[in-house]
Design an enzyme around this catalytic site. Sequence first.
Site, short mmCIF file in Angstrom:
data_model
loop_
_atom_site.label_atom_id
_atom_site.label_comp_id
_atom_site.label_asym_id
_atom_site.label_seq_id
_atom_site.Cartn_x
_atom_site.Cartn_y
_atom_site.Cartn_z
N GLU A 89 57.13 74.96 28.58
CA GLU A 89 56.03 75.27 29.49
C GLU A 89 54.87 74.30 29.23
O GLU A 89 54.34 73.67 30.14
CB GLU A 89 55.59 76.71 29.27
N HIS A 90 54.44 74.22 27.97
CA HIS A 90 53.40 73.28 27.55
C HIS A 90 54.00 72.32 26.52
O HIS A 90 54.56 72.77 25.52
CB HIS A 90 52.23 74.00 26.88
N HIS B 96 78.56 73.46 70.26
CA HIS B 96 77.46 72.58 69.88
C HIS B 96 77.46 71.33 70.75
O HIS B 96 76.42 70.90 71.26
CB HIS B 96 77.59 72.17 68.40
#
Length: 441
Positions: A332-333, A425
């Site tokens: 995280e850090h 399509h």
Amino acid sequence: MISRIDLRGDALPEGPALRDLLPRADFDVQAALEKVRPICEAVHHRGDAALIDFAEKFDGVRLESVRVPARALTDALAALDPAVRAALEESIRRARLVHRAQRRATHTTQVVPGGSVTEKWVPVERVGLYAPGGRSVYPSSVIMNAVPAQEAGVESIALASPPQAEFDGLPHPTILAACALLGVDEVYAAGGATAVAMFAHGTESCPPANMVTGPGNIWVAAAKRFFTGKIGIDAEAGPTEIAILADDTADPVHVASDLISQAEHDPLAAAVLVTDSVELAEAVEKELQPQVAATKHVEDRIVPALQGRQSAIVLVDGVEEGLRVVDAYGAEHLEIQTADAAAVADRVKNAGAIFIGPWAPVSLGDYAAGSNHVLPTGGCACHSSGLSVQSFLRGIHIVDYTKDALAEVAHHVVTLAEAEDLPAHGAAVKARFGWKVPESK
């Protein structure tokens, strides 16, 4: 106080095998999911009445109303310590500078003459923000959630934070003051899974939100997982983490203090040092003792966090190997305290946020760097980003083709439709040209 993992000598394994060698907290969101399910369903069926009952059960206070009156916000701001107000205002100012620069502009690509695709960015209409209020109070999290939402252009922003018996069932007054500073006037006294459920389903007093963001405990993470698909979320945030990649140029006083700074959040918080210097490792171990003894939250948070399986000093052969370890860990850090730290940081692939050198501690990022502190945990930095303006935006493609531009590519569309056995399509294109595919030019 903190264990060691020695990865020197042998070649480091790759991928999951390396990740399995690294410390990580036990955080079983799936197990918690079944416990929050009845809470979420009760809020769905009983609305505000369920929120009031759960506040009494979990927070020890019987609420008259879940919605916080506007007067409580203005009173909290008026009573706020001037030094705290100044610090919050500076944090808001810096966060706005960084997040305002993250705004995205509408962009049009001219694919062919007469055919273009425009991507425009539209904010979600309504978000519910969560500010924890358990072991600590986090007005900084109010800032980190509200500022990017505001800079993204979200029109409707509400915030929930747990009711506090000490404050007559209102959220902590510093939370309310931060809301007042930010102009967030829709605030609810609701905590944990009940707050997430309130935003997901809506109640008599709180309209439903399109998205919920903000850190919290395992019950918040479990509730976010429960509602994934019904609402957008930022992440299933787990316990906070710090990893420090350091060599013999690092100051052990700084390293020890930074490890402790994250350990004080929670007994499950992770503090990891990765180093090729045995001397630094030993100096940090010695430095931890007096620093821990001199601070607060020692027995209930810091010591359990440092002694837990999620924390360790990891010894490696060199900075190169250290980079492989921190990339596998995905912190995280991540602090880089090495020689030529900026160049080392530039090579990092996986981290929530990177802090370069001795003068950019994680604490700076928590409050006043201008960066966001709501970041991926538990290794999720390998595939996810922290909270930003982009978190609150949706990209919408706008396709604009003329008849001639469609005619030019019509045969390719029909060919691909037939290759996928989806003839309707192709027929949708043929119908525009009298059922005959135009010849390519």
